[in-house]
Write a protein that holds these residues in place. Structure first.
Motif, PDB file in Angstrom:
ATOM      1  N   ALA A  25       0.857  -1.186   0.000  1.00 28.35           N
ATOM      2  CA  ALA A  25       0.000   0.000   0.000  1.00 28.35           C
ATOM      3  C   ALA A  25       0.892   1.235   0.000  1.00 28.35           C
ATOM      4  O   ALA A  25       1.974   1.220   0.577  1.00 28.35           O
ATOM      5  N   ASN A  26       0.433   2.317  -0.623  1.00 31.63           N
ATOM      6  CA  ASN A  26       1.249   3.529  -0.659  1.00 31.63           C
ATOM      7  C   ASN A  26       1.276   4.233   0.681  1.00 31.63           C
ATOM      8  O   ASN A  26       0.240   4.530   1.255  1.00 31.63           O
ATOM      9  N   LEU A  27       2.489   4.505   1.142  1.00 33.02           N
ATOM     10  CA  LEU A  27       2.690   5.354   2.319  1.00 33.02           C
ATOM     11  C   LEU A  27       3.583   6.480   1.812  1.00 33.02           C
ATOM     12  O   LEU A  27       4.767   6.265   1.553  1.00 33.02           O
ATOM     13  N   LEU A  33       6.075  -1.108   3.019  1.00 43.44           N
ATOM     14  CA  LEU A  33       7.178  -1.994   3.387  1.00 43.44           C
ATOM     15  C   LEU A  33       8.534  -1.277   3.417  1.00 43.44           C
ATOM     16  O   LEU A  33       9.403  -1.601   4.232  1.00 43.44           O
ATOM     17  N   ALA A  34       8.706  -0.285   2.536  1.00 46.32           N
ATOM     18  CA  ALA A  34      10.004   0.400   2.425  1.00 46.32           C
ATOM     19  C   ALA A  34      10.407   1.048   3.748  1.00 46.32           C
ATOM     20  O   ALA A  34      11.586   1.058   4.119  1.00 46.32           O
ATOM     21  N   GLU A  35       9.433   1.576   4.468  1.00 47.97           N
ATOM     22  CA  GLU A  35       9.732   2.347   5.686  1.00 47.97           C
ATOM     23  C   GLU A  35      10.373   1.461   6.764  1.00 47.97           C
ATOM     24  O   GLU A  35      11.455   1.777   7.281  1.00 47.97           O
ATOM     25  N   SER A  36       9.729   0.338   7.097  1.00 43.55           N
ATOM     26  CA  SER A  36      10.271  -0.525   8.156  1.00 43.55           C
ATOM     27  C   SER A  36      11.558  -1.199   7.690  1.00 43.55           C
ATOM     28  O   SER A  36      12.484  -1.397   8.483  1.00 43.55           O
ATOM     29  N   LEU A  37      11.618  -1.526   6.410  1.00 42.26           N
ATOM     30  CA  LEU A  37      12.811  -2.181   5.868  1.00 42.26           C
ATOM     31  C   LEU A  37      14.030  -1.259   5.983  1.00 42.26           C
ATOM     32  O   LEU A  37      15.100  -1.665   6.464  1.00 42.26           O
ATOM     33  N   GLU A  59       9.572 -11.089  -5.798  1.00 39.06           N
ATOM     34  CA  GLU A  59      10.381 -10.311  -6.750  1.00 39.06           C
ATOM     35  C   GLU A  59      10.274  -8.796  -6.473  1.00 39.06           C
ATOM     36  O   GLU A  59      11.296  -8.128  -6.306  1.00 39.06           O
ATOM     37  N   PRO A  60       9.057  -8.231  -6.417  1.00 42.80           N
ATOM     38  CA  PRO A  60       8.957  -6.807  -6.076  1.00 42.80           C
ATOM     39  C   PRO A  60       9.574  -6.469  -4.716  1.00 42.80           C
ATOM     40  O   PRO A  60      10.135  -5.380  -4.540  1.00 42.80           O
ATOM     41  N   ALA A  61       9.498  -7.411  -3.771  1.00 42.55           N
ATOM     42  CA  ALA A  61      10.085  -7.138  -2.448  1.00 42.55           C
ATOM     43  C   ALA A  61      11.608  -7.048  -2.549  1.00 42.55           C
ATOM     44  O   ALA A  61      12.230  -6.156  -1.961  1.00 42.55           O
ATOM     45  N   ILE A  62      12.205  -7.963  -3.324  1.00 48.39           N
ATOM     46  CA  ILE A  62      13.665  -7.937  -3.488  1.00 48.39           C
ATOM     47  C   ILE A  62      14.093  -6.658  -4.211  1.00 48.39           C
ATOM     48  O   ILE A  62      15.059  -5.995  -3.820  1.00 48.39           O
ATOM     49  N   LEU A  63      13.341  -6.308  -5.255  1.00 49.25           N
ATOM     50  CA  LEU A  63      13.653  -5.087  -6.017  1.00 49.25           C
ATOM     51  C   LEU A  63      13.607  -3.859  -5.115  1.00 49.25           C
ATOM     52  O   LEU A  63      14.474  -2.982  -5.171  1.00 49.25           O
ATOM     53  N   LEU A  64      12.589  -3.819  -4.254  1.00 50.50           N
ATOM     54  CA  LEU A  64      12.434  -2.696  -3.336  1.00 50.50           C
ATOM     55  C   LEU A  64      13.641  -2.616  -2.395  1.00 50.50           C
ATOM     56  O   LEU A  64      14.206  -1.539  -2.185  1.00 50.50           O
ATOM     57  N   ALA A  65      14.045  -3.768  -1.857  1.00 52.04           N
ATOM     58  CA  ALA A  65      15.203  -3.802  -0.950  1.00 52.04           C
ATOM     59  C   ALA A  65      16.453  -3.302  -1.674  1.00 52.04           C
ATOM     60  O   ALA A  65      17.262  -2.564  -1.098  1.00 52.04           O
ATOM     61  N   ALA A 106       5.679  -5.586   9.188  1.00 53.30           N
ATOM     62  CA  ALA A 106       5.782  -4.498   8.209  1.00 53.30           C
ATOM     63  C   ALA A 106       4.602  -3.532   8.344  1.00 53.30           C
ATOM     64  O   ALA A 106       4.676  -2.382   7.906  1.00 53.30           O
ATOM     65  N   ALA A 107       3.517  -4.006   8.974  1.00 48.49           N
ATOM     66  CA  ALA A 107       2.343  -3.158   9.167  1.00 48.49           C
ATOM     67  C   ALA A 107       2.560  -2.100  10.255  1.00 48.49           C
ATOM     68  O   ALA A 107       1.664  -1.293  10.512  1.00 48.49           O
ATOM     69  N   ARG A 108       3.733  -2.110  10.892  1.00 47.31           N
ATOM     70  CA  ARG A 108       4.095  -1.069  11.878  1.00 47.31           C
ATOM     71  C   ARG A 108       5.327  -0.355  11.327  1.00 47.31           C
ATOM     72  O   ARG A 108       6.457  -0.675  11.702  1.00 47.31           O
ATOM     73  N   PRO A 109       5.104   0.615  10.434  1.00 49.51           N
ATOM     74  CA  PRO A 109       6.248   1.190   9.704  1.00 49.51           C
ATOM     75  C   PRO A 109       7.214   1.991  10.580  1.00 49.51           C
ATOM     76  O   PRO A 109       8.393   2.077  10.261  1.00 49.51           O
TER      77      PRO A 109
END
Ligand code: CTP
Ligand code: MG
Length: 225
Positions: A25-27, A33-37, A59-65, A106-109
């Motif tokens: 979801a956009n934050l 996910l990007a924030e907590s990661l 795949e999108p999760a790895i790309l984001l990381a 991840a739901a707690r950014p």
């Protein structure tokens, strides 16, 4: 000592009700996910991260990381049906020599280095686990199916617990071992408690609010702004 974090992001986000999993979801401008990661990756107390993504979203999760330059990510695996299945999938990727396993939603950014420090500290005093919590402020009532109040429950000693939750790796592996796979608990600490682990509560953080509905997402976005 090596501290491994498992970031669980594999839920569907049914209550948020978007066309994609909650972690994406956009934050602001980015997937939530990007924030907590990014925060876990930058945390000096964390050595390695296992990312648990929704099935089909590895795949999108790895790309984001990669985009975020999160160099501590050691593995990205698909989660399971229940949160505990996702935790178990993440744990399978944690190195044998890990001393501490920390699990975060991840739901707690909005996690902070301070709260990570607070949950890690009791482990060096012999506790099997530590979780952040806030004393319950509202009056609590047990309510029947017809909406009728059955009783007012004392809130004495009641705490609402959050993540990140930290555990001694041996106690954590015992709690999630195949022989204990039928144990039911709504958080990781519950699993560790069920096998006799000693878990303590430390001061949590109101900013660790869990995004469940779109109102929560707006509140977190405001806190970030
Ligand atoms: N989670 C997970 N695997 C599951 C269920 C939940 O990794 N099978 C993760 C979620 O991604 C979230 C955290 O556990 O970071 C807390 O779960 P919750 O807030 O309930 O998220 P969802 O299950 O995605 O939401 P909902 O219950 O509304 O579907
Ligand atoms: Mg859920």
């Amino acid at each position: 000592m090596s501290v491994w974090a498992i970031l669980v992001a594999a839920g569907r986000g049914e209550r948020l009700g978007l066309d994609r999993p909650k972690a994406f979801a956009n934050l602001g401008e980015e997937p939530m996910l990007a924030e907590s990661l990014r925060r876990l990756d930058a945390c000096p107390w964390i050595d390695a991260i296992v990312l648990v993504a929704p099935p089909g979203w590895e795949e999108p999760a790895i790309l984001l990381a990669e985009e975020e330059g999160c160099g501590k990510v050691r593995a990205c695996v698909a989660g399971g049906e229940l949160r505990s299945d996702s935790v178990r999938a993440g744990l399978a990727e944690v190195a044998d020599d890990a001393v501490v396993v920390l699990v975060h939603d991840a739901a707690r950014p909005l996690l902070s280095d301070e709260v990570v420090e607070r949950v890690l500290a009791p482990l060096s005093e012999g506790w099997d686990g530590a979780v952040p919590g806030l004393p319950v402020g509202d009056t609590l009532k047990r309510v029947g199916g017809d909406g009728r109040v059955e009783e007012t429950v004392s809130r004495d000693g009641l705490w609402a617990v959050q993540t990140p939750q930290a555990f001694a790796a041996d106690a954590f592996r015992r709690a999630y071992s195949p022989s204990n796979s039928l144990l039911q608990a709504t958080d990781c600490a519950g699993h560790v408690e069920a096998v006799g682990g000693r878990v303590r509560v430390v001061e949590g953080d109101p900013r660790l609010l869990k995004v469940t509905t779109s109102t929560d997402l707006e509140r977190v976005a405001e806190m970030l702004a």
